[in-house]
Write an enzyme that holds these catalytic residues in place. Structure first.
Site, PDB file in Angstrom:
ATOM      1  N   ARG A  88       0.810  -1.234   0.000  1.00  0.00           N
ATOM      2  CA  ARG A  88       0.000   0.000   0.000  1.00  0.00           C
ATOM      3  C   ARG A  88       0.833   1.270   0.000  1.00  0.00           C
ATOM      4  O   ARG A  88       0.544   2.237   0.680  1.00  0.00           O
ATOM      5  CB  ARG A  88      -0.988   0.036   1.186  1.00  0.00           C
ATOM      6  CG  ARG A  88      -1.880  -1.180   1.306  1.00  0.00           C
ATOM      7  CD  ARG A  88      -2.716  -1.458   0.067  1.00  0.00           C
ATOM      8  NE  ARG A  88      -3.535  -2.650   0.287  1.00  0.00           N
ATOM      9  CZ  ARG A  88      -3.139  -3.889  -0.044  1.00  0.00           C
ATOM     10  NH1 ARG A  88      -1.971  -4.093  -0.641  1.00  0.00           N
ATOM     11  NH2 ARG A  88      -3.929  -4.913   0.192  1.00  0.00           N
ATOM     12  N   LEU A 113       3.095  -2.115  -6.282  1.00  0.00           N
ATOM     13  CA  LEU A 113       2.427  -2.790  -7.395  1.00  0.00           C
ATOM     14  C   LEU A 113       2.200  -1.826  -8.556  1.00  0.00           C
ATOM     15  O   LEU A 113       2.360  -2.190  -9.735  1.00  0.00           O
ATOM     16  CB  LEU A 113       1.088  -3.397  -6.945  1.00  0.00           C
ATOM     17  CG  LEU A 113       0.309  -4.075  -8.065  1.00  0.00           C
ATOM     18  CD1 LEU A 113       1.045  -5.304  -8.592  1.00  0.00           C
ATOM     19  CD2 LEU A 113      -1.090  -4.463  -7.603  1.00  0.00           C
ATOM     20  N   TYR A 157      -6.680  -5.255  -9.948  1.00  0.00           N
ATOM     21  CA  TYR A 157      -6.106  -4.962 -11.261  1.00  0.00           C
ATOM     22  C   TYR A 157      -6.913  -4.022 -12.158  1.00  0.00           C
ATOM     23  O   TYR A 157      -6.403  -3.579 -13.182  1.00  0.00           O
ATOM     24  CB  TYR A 157      -5.840  -6.281 -12.003  1.00  0.00           C
ATOM     25  CG  TYR A 157      -4.742  -7.084 -11.334  1.00  0.00           C
ATOM     26  CD1 TYR A 157      -3.418  -6.706 -11.451  1.00  0.00           C
ATOM     27  CD2 TYR A 157      -5.047  -8.205 -10.565  1.00  0.00           C
ATOM     28  CE1 TYR A 157      -2.402  -7.427 -10.823  1.00  0.00           C
ATOM     29  CE2 TYR A 157      -4.038  -8.934  -9.936  1.00  0.00           C
ATOM     30  CZ  TYR A 157      -2.726  -8.535 -10.072  1.00  0.00           C
ATOM     31  OH  TYR A 157      -1.727  -9.237  -9.455  1.00  0.00           O
ATOM     32  N   PHE A 191      -2.516 -20.293 -14.750  1.00  0.00           N
ATOM     33  CA  PHE A 191      -1.116 -19.820 -14.739  1.00  0.00           C
ATOM     34  C   PHE A 191      -0.935 -18.766 -13.668  1.00  0.00           C
ATOM     35  O   PHE A 191      -1.900 -18.285 -13.107  1.00  0.00           O
ATOM     36  CB  PHE A 191      -0.715 -19.268 -16.119  1.00  0.00           C
ATOM     37  CG  PHE A 191      -1.545 -18.095 -16.572  1.00  0.00           C
ATOM     38  CD1 PHE A 191      -2.783 -18.288 -17.182  1.00  0.00           C
ATOM     39  CD2 PHE A 191      -1.110 -16.791 -16.391  1.00  0.00           C
ATOM     40  CE1 PHE A 191      -3.563 -17.208 -17.594  1.00  0.00           C
ATOM     41  CE2 PHE A 191      -1.880 -15.701 -16.811  1.00  0.00           C
ATOM     42  CZ  PHE A 191      -3.111 -15.927 -17.404  1.00  0.00           C
TER      43      PHE A 191
HETATM   44  C1  COA Z   1      -1.897  -7.269  -4.178  1.00  0.00           C
HETATM   45  C2  COA Z   1      -0.542  -6.615  -3.908  1.00  0.00           C
HETATM   46  C3  COA Z   1       0.438  -7.074  -4.985  1.00  0.00           C
HETATM   47  C4  COA Z   1      -0.738  -5.109  -3.938  1.00  0.00           C
HETATM   48  O1  COA Z   1       0.524  -4.467  -3.826  1.00  0.00           O
HETATM   49  P1  COA Z   1       0.678  -2.956  -3.253  1.00  0.00           P
HETATM   50  O2  COA Z   1       2.082  -2.577  -3.492  1.00  0.00           O
HETATM   51  O3  COA Z   1       0.139  -2.892  -1.899  1.00  0.00           O
HETATM   52  O4  COA Z   1      -0.272  -2.161  -4.236  1.00  0.00           O
HETATM   53  P2  COA Z   1      -0.251  -0.558  -4.444  1.00  0.00           P
HETATM   54  O5  COA Z   1       0.255   0.105  -3.193  1.00  0.00           O
HETATM   55  O6  COA Z   1       0.465  -0.222  -5.702  1.00  0.00           O
HETATM   56  O7  COA Z   1      -1.791  -0.310  -4.590  1.00  0.00           O
HETATM   57  C5  COA Z   1      -2.361   0.514  -5.552  1.00  0.00           C
HETATM   58  C6  COA Z   1      -3.805   0.724  -5.195  1.00  0.00           C
HETATM   59  O8  COA Z   1      -4.483  -0.538  -5.206  1.00  0.00           O
HETATM   60  C7  COA Z   1      -5.101  -0.759  -3.941  1.00  0.00           C
HETATM   61  N1  COA Z   1      -4.962  -2.188  -3.631  1.00  0.00           N
HETATM   62  C8  COA Z   1      -3.818  -2.905  -3.706  1.00  0.00           C
HETATM   63  N2  COA Z   1      -4.051  -4.175  -3.330  1.00  0.00           N
HETATM   64  C9  COA Z   1      -5.360  -4.244  -3.014  1.00  0.00           C
HETATM   65  C10 COA Z   1      -6.173  -5.292  -2.541  1.00  0.00           C
HETATM   66  N3  COA Z   1      -5.680  -6.523  -2.319  1.00  0.00           N
HETATM   67  N4  COA Z   1      -7.487  -5.032  -2.326  1.00  0.00           N
HETATM   68  C11 COA Z   1      -7.980  -3.783  -2.546  1.00  0.00           C
HETATM   69  N5  COA Z   1      -7.219  -2.744  -2.978  1.00  0.00           N
HETATM   70  C12 COA Z   1      -5.940  -2.982  -3.214  1.00  0.00           C
HETATM   71  C13 COA Z   1      -4.343   0.104  -2.976  1.00  0.00           C
HETATM   72  O9  COA Z   1      -5.108   0.401  -1.846  1.00  0.00           O
HETATM   73  C14 COA Z   1      -4.032   1.305  -3.802  1.00  0.00           C
HETATM   74  O10 COA Z   1      -5.197   2.107  -3.882  1.00  0.00           O
HETATM   75  P3  COA Z   1      -5.116   3.712  -3.750  1.00  0.00           P
HETATM   76  O11 COA Z   1      -4.225   4.151  -4.888  1.00  0.00           O
HETATM   77  O12 COA Z   1      -6.532   4.136  -3.917  1.00  0.00           O
HETATM   78  O13 COA Z   1      -4.527   3.991  -2.423  1.00  0.00           O
HETATM   79  C15 COA Z   1       0.019  -7.011  -2.509  1.00  0.00           C
HETATM   80  O14 COA Z   1      -0.932  -6.659  -1.541  1.00  0.00           O
HETATM   81  C16 COA Z   1       0.317  -8.495  -2.382  1.00  0.00           C
HETATM   82  O15 COA Z   1       1.437  -8.919  -2.621  1.00  0.00           O
HETATM   83  N6  COA Z   1      -0.696  -9.313  -1.973  1.00  0.00           N
HETATM   84  C17 COA Z   1      -0.523 -10.729  -1.740  1.00  0.00           C
HETATM   85  C18 COA Z   1      -0.162 -11.505  -2.997  1.00  0.00           C
HETATM   86  C19 COA Z   1      -1.173 -11.331  -4.099  1.00  0.00           C
HETATM   87  O16 COA Z   1      -2.369 -11.375  -3.902  1.00  0.00           O
HETATM   88  N7  COA Z   1      -0.642 -11.139  -5.308  1.00  0.00           N
HETATM   89  C20 COA Z   1      -1.447 -10.984  -6.505  1.00  0.00           C
HETATM   90  C21 COA Z   1      -1.324 -12.209  -7.289  1.00  0.00           C
HETATM   91  S1  COA Z   1      -2.489 -12.205  -8.639  1.00  0.00           S
END
Ligand code: COA
Length: 412
Positions: free
Chosen positions: A96, A100, A129, A412
């Site tokens: 957050r 990502l 996404y 995948f």
């Molecule tokens: C999902 C994940 C990759 C997000 O990474 P992150 O670095 O926290 O994402 P960001 O900070 O770039 O987020 C960008 C925006 O998306 C939102 N967001 C990110 N992940 C989210 C989630 N799981 N649910 C809801 N919103 C989410 C953030 O709140 C942020 O919103 P904002 O700009 O309004 O504040 C991370 O939480 C993670 O590794 N999760 C576990 C593994 C996983 O699920 N991977 C995806 C595989 S498909």
């Protein structure tokens, strides 16, 4: 949200010697432990050169995403170069704060530079996404068919051909060849690489004591296959055959394979996740209630990387012309007014230019209609698209419509 500071963070391609750390970082984000040597040997093969991105600071790597190159079939049959995006994870103490976001932007740039027209992924959570231009492009249902004193097929259900089981050694090479023939029959179908098979099916063979695989041969040769395992967590009397992969080019072949699965003795039911929504299972059973749909979920999320190329490559059904304005907040070059007519599409103007569009959408909304999963009218009715004329919306429905619902069928 705090944002990444460019002077203290480095977003760059991950070097070969850093790939295992990237895989472990992804695993930890999914709450798994570190990979063992045997699994890593299979997992490493999926990493393709120049396609893994990392975010680093003084303490090392803390965010990663990768893609591998595949082709995805679009309506009309063209197979488009696609980035199959996976292994996305951010370390729990760095979420957050835009990691990502940095990964996704860089990945889209890399995909465009590599000539990918599309990017596709499966999402752990549905709210991640969309902001990067991904939309749900294929969906699937989970079915559970109980064995009703036998397989319970309707008399008159199509039958024929031969189902032959494979030995464990035969599976990877044989199914790779059959999938090439039968796995790309409908929009959304995705090519599979040898590393995919080594990891997907090879990994299953490594982890499971029993894997069943069978190929169907019909009048025109091999036209379908299945892979299944057994779930005995419910006890001996409630064992379930879990269908993990089933592709077939004809209803006859699919029916023969489902019939084979349901005729396996000593199982109480057959279950399969993310099957095509239009698979006519209920129509094949003597008692349609033997087949329960227990979930309907998004299967693949699509990001159109190059909108002019994607629209030009897809065939549209015959319909009166329609003008669609497409917006893309992340890749502005995709923005424009596109004319769909005579089965094709081309960009005819800039956003805000002289051309007045009939419909308007963003790139994620376009992805939801692109393979044929959602009709423009339902997207307009729910606010995903804007429609300026009901007649034009009906024309767009006709143009985007496909004979079969899109479906990928490759995990995948
Ligand atoms: C999902 C994940 C990759 C997000 O990474 P992150 O670095 O926290 O994402 P960001 O900070 O770039 O987020 C960008 C925006 O998306 C939102 N967001 C990110 N992940 C989210 C989630 N799981 N649910 C809801 N919103 C989410 C953030 O709140 C942020 O919103 P904002 O700009 O309004 O504040 C991370 O939480 C993670 O590794 N999760 C576990 C593994 C996983 O699920 N991977 C995806 C595989 S498909």
């Amino acid at each position: 949200m705090t944002t990444l500071h460019p002077t203290t963070h480095d977003v760059r391609l991950v070097r070969d010697e850093e790939l295992r750390a990237a895989y472990d970082l992804f695993g930890a984000a999914l709450l798994h432990g570190p990979v063992n040597d045997e699994r890593w040997e299979r997992a490493a093969g999926l990493y393709a050169p120049q396609r893994t991105i990392g975010v680093f600071d003084g303490s090392g790597l803390f965010g990663t995403a990768m893609s591998f190159p595949v082709e995805v079939v679009v309506p009309g049959g063209a197979a488009l170069p696609t980035a199959a995006v996976t292994r996305v994870g951010v370390r729990a103490d760095r979420t957050r704060r835009g990691v990502l976001t940095a990964l996704m932007r860089r990945q889209l740039d890399e995909a465009a530079a590599a000539g990918d027209v599309l990017a596709s992924l499966r999402a752990t959570e549905a709210r991640i996404y969309g902001r990067f231009g991904y939309g749900v492009a294929t969906r699937g249902r989970t079915v559970r068919i109980k064995r009703n004193g036998g397989s319970g097929w309707r008399s008159g259900a199509p039958a024929g051909g031969d189902v032959r089981m494979l030995t464990a050694d035969e599976m990877v090479p044989a199914l790779g060849a059959v999938h090439e023939r039968v796995g790309l029959a409908r929009p959304g179908g995705m090519t599979r690489t040898r590393p995919w098979w080594d990891l997907g099916l090879g990994g299953l063979l490594q982890e499971r004591t029993l894997v069943l695989a069978a190929v169907h041969t019909g009048a025109d040769g091999e036209d379908g296959y299945l892979v299944a395992t057994v779930d005995d967590s419910g006890g001996w009397h409630d064992r379930v055959l879990v269908l993990r992969d089933l592709h077939a080019t004809t209803v006859e072949a699919a029916t023969a394979l489902w019939r084979f699965a349901l005729d396996v003795d000593l199982v109480a039911a057959v279950e399969a996740r993310l099957r095509p929504l239009d698979e006519p299972l209920e129509l094949l059973l003597a008692d349609p209630r033997d087949c329960a749909t227990t979930a309907v979920e998004d299967e693949t999320w699509l990001r159109i990387v190059d909108v002019p190329a994607a629209l030009a490559a897809r065939r549209f059904a015959a319909a009166e012309p329609v003008l669609i304005a497409v917006h893309d907040a992340v890749r502005a070059a995709n923005g424009g007014v596109y004319r769909i007519a005579d089965g094709g599409a081309e960009r005819v103007g800039e956003l805000g230019g002289a051309q007045t569009p009939d419909l308007e959408c963003d790139v994620a909304g376009l992805a939801m209609a692109y393979l044929g999963d959602r009709a423009p009218s339902e997207l307009a009715a729910t606010g995903w698209w804007r429609a300026w004329s009901p007649a034009a919306t009906a024309r767009a429905d006709a143009a985007f419509g496909t004979d079969r619902l899109p479906w990928c069928g490759t995990n995948f």
